[in-house]
Write an enzyme that holds these catalytic residues in place. Structure first.
Site, short mmCIF file in Angstrom:
data_model
loop_
_atom_site.label_atom_id
_atom_site.label_comp_id
_atom_site.label_asym_id
_atom_site.label_seq_id
_atom_site.Cartn_x
_atom_site.Cartn_y
_atom_site.Cartn_z
CB ALA A 43 44.00 46.87 38.50
CB SER B 230 52.33 31.68 21.47
OG SER B 230 51.58 32.38 22.42
NE ARG C 49 48.94 43.16 45.49
CZ ARG C 49 49.99 42.50 45.05
NH1 ARG C 49 50.38 41.40 45.68
NH2 ARG C 49 50.64 42.90 43.97
CG ASP D 278 45.22 39.72 25.64
OD1 ASP D 278 45.39 38.57 25.20
OD2 ASP D 278 46.14 40.38 26.17
CE LYS E 154 50.25 41.08 26.59
NZ LYS E 154 49.01 40.55 27.17
N GLY F 200 41.16 29.83 31.78
CA GLY F 200 41.65 30.78 30.77
C GLY F 200 42.07 30.16 29.45
CB THR G 62 53.73 37.80 26.06
OG1 THR G 62 53.13 37.56 27.33
CG2 THR G 62 55.08 37.12 26.01
P1 NAP Z 1 49.95 41.89 35.49
O1 NAP Z 1 49.84 43.10 34.60
O2 NAP Z 1 51.24 41.59 36.17
O3 NAP Z 1 48.76 42.02 36.60
C1 NAP Z 1 48.98 42.03 37.88
C2 NAP Z 1 47.64 42.26 38.62
O4 NAP Z 1 47.46 41.17 39.50
C3 NAP Z 1 47.65 43.52 39.44
O5 NAP Z 1 46.35 44.03 39.53
C4 NAP Z 1 48.13 43.02 40.79
O6 NAP Z 1 47.68 43.76 41.88
C5 NAP Z 1 47.46 41.66 40.84
N1 NAP Z 1 48.22 40.74 41.70
C6 NAP Z 1 49.43 40.21 41.43
N2 NAP Z 1 49.81 39.41 42.46
C7 NAP Z 1 48.79 39.47 43.36
C8 NAP Z 1 48.61 38.86 44.64
N3 NAP Z 1 49.52 38.03 45.17
N4 NAP Z 1 47.47 39.12 45.30
C9 NAP Z 1 46.53 39.93 44.77
N5 NAP Z 1 46.66 40.54 43.57
C10 NAP Z 1 47.79 40.30 42.88
O7 NAP Z 1 49.56 40.60 34.72
P2 NAP Z 1 48.61 40.45 33.47
O8 NAP Z 1 49.41 40.55 32.23
O9 NAP Z 1 47.40 41.32 33.63
O10 NAP Z 1 48.20 38.91 33.59
C11 NAP Z 1 47.51 38.41 34.72
C12 NAP Z 1 47.31 36.93 34.57
O11 NAP Z 1 46.35 36.70 33.54
C13 NAP Z 1 48.55 36.15 34.08
O12 NAP Z 1 49.37 35.79 35.13
C14 NAP Z 1 47.96 34.96 33.41
O13 NAP Z 1 47.75 33.93 34.33
C15 NAP Z 1 46.60 35.46 32.93
N6 NAP Z 1 46.56 35.62 31.47
C16 NAP Z 1 45.72 34.85 30.78
C17 NAP Z 1 45.61 34.99 29.42
C18 NAP Z 1 44.68 34.10 28.67
O14 NAP Z 1 44.66 34.18 27.44
N7 NAP Z 1 43.91 33.29 29.33
C19 NAP Z 1 46.38 35.94 28.73
C20 NAP Z 1 47.27 36.72 29.47
C21 NAP Z 1 47.34 36.57 30.85
P3 NAP Z 1 48.37 45.15 42.33
O15 NAP Z 1 47.77 46.21 41.46
O16 NAP Z 1 48.00 45.26 43.75
O17 NAP Z 1 49.86 44.97 42.10
#
Ligand code: NAP
Length: 278
Positions: free
Chosen positions: A130, A19, A154, A104, A68, A239, A64
């Site tokens: 999720a 950022s 998952r 987002d 959030k 992404g 972040t």
């Molecule tokens: P988060 O809230 O921690 O989301 C975790 C999600 O991923 C949950 O649904 C979790 O499943 C699942 N998960 C985690 N580890 C897993 C595994 N080993 N196997 C299967 N499912 C798994 O994270 P978030 O903030 O939503 O961000 C997710 C990702 O999006 C980040 O890591 C980043 O890479 C990406 N991102 C991209 C942008 C962009 O602008 N492109 C912005 C923000 C984030 P459970 O429900 O089973 O725990």
């Protein structure tokens, strides 16, 4: 030139955030004497950090993980998306109070349309994951008129909660159903540099031609999931486009100016791929 203002990102950890590079490049291109900094704010310290930022006259903050949800709670007013998600990724300090925004979903949609040439209205879509970002994407696809949104995750109970942000359009799906959708969005951290390798609830070998597959992970630029989907004939996108566009929307919220996206792409050493329609 107007007097310089300070903005930044609060998160934990935050040292690898792209950022500062994105926002500072935008300010330079806009001719603003502004600066953007990464602030590592430990869990439990957000309220003090936000109060301090306001007292010091900062214009706003990107927010972040893991702040959030709490940031949205701390604000005086919330945008529609921040209300629906009960979370935000931006705080804007106005003289009338603190406003919580979520860029987002809008950044994702802009990248889908302008970067990938995909219009979600009337299309069948799926989201793997999720968490916070998955929920923002589910809400955005629903508001853009997607025909249906399958949520594959998952932990089933989390999938039900995420699908509830778009009642009537989103439902919990089985991994096997991904094959019949037109858009698949991978929204978990699996495949991200520094994250322990994990197995997704979906096998990319079952994805293929006729599908657009978006992996929201941007580091590395190509995950195993994306590479496998591409080998099977799917059109793929990472992404980075969403990252740049959600930051661009924050630049507009902070400065009131249209974001200089080309300079922001250059700042992270990338350039935009030209889209193909699907
Ligand atoms: P988060 O809230 O921690 O989301 C975790 C999600 O991923 C949950 O649904 C979790 O499943 C699942 N998960 C985690 N580890 C897993 C595994 N080993 N196997 C299967 N499912 C798994 O994270 P978030 O903030 O939503 O961000 C997710 C990702 O999006 C980040 O890591 C980043 O890479 C990406 N991102 C991209 C942008 C962009 O602008 N492109 C912005 C923000 C984030 P459970 O429900 O089973 O725990």
């Amino acid at each position: 030139m107007s007097p310089g203002r300070v903005t930044g990102v609060v998160g934990h950890p935050v040292e690898h955030s792209l950022s500062p590079a994105l926002h500072n490049a935008a300010y330079r291109a806009l001719g603003l004497d502004w600066s953007y900094h990464a602030f590592d704010v430990a869990p439990g310290e957000l309220a003090a950090a936000v109060a301090g930022a306001k007292a010091l006259g900062l214009r706003g903050l990107s927010v972040t993980m893991p702040h959030k949800e709490e940031a949205a709670f701390l604000a005086d007013r919330r945008s529609r998306a921040a209300r629906r998600l009960a979370a935000c990724n931006t705080l804007v300090f106005e003289s009338s109070g603190t406003v919580a925004e979520s860029t987002d979903g809008e950044g994702f949609l802009a990248d889908l349309r302008e970067g990938a040439g995909f219009e979600p209205e009337g299309r069948s879509c799926a989201v793997i994951g999720a968490g916070g970002v998955a929920r923002a994407v589910i809400l955005a696809l629903s508001e853009a008129g997607a025909r249906e949104i399958l949520v594959v995750n998952r932990t089933p109970v989390n999938a039900f909660r995420a699908a509830a942000v778009a009642r009537g359009r989103a439902r919990v799906g089985r991994p096997a159903e991904l094959q019949s959708t037109e858009l698949v969005v991978q929204a978990t951290p699996v495949g991200m540099t520094g994250v322990e390798a994990g197995r997704l609830p979906a096998d990319p070998r079952h994805l293929g031609s006729g599908q657009l597959v978006v992996d929201l992970v941007y580091r590395p630029a190509e995950t195993e999931f994306l590479a496998e989907a591409a080998r099977n004939g799917a059109r793929v996108r990472n992404g980075l486009g969403m990252l740049v566009r959600q930051a661009g929307l924050q630049v507009t919220l902070f400065t009131g100016s249209e974001a200089p996206l080309e300079e922001m792409w250059q700042a992270i050493g990338e350039k935009e791929d030209s889209p193909r329609k699907s």
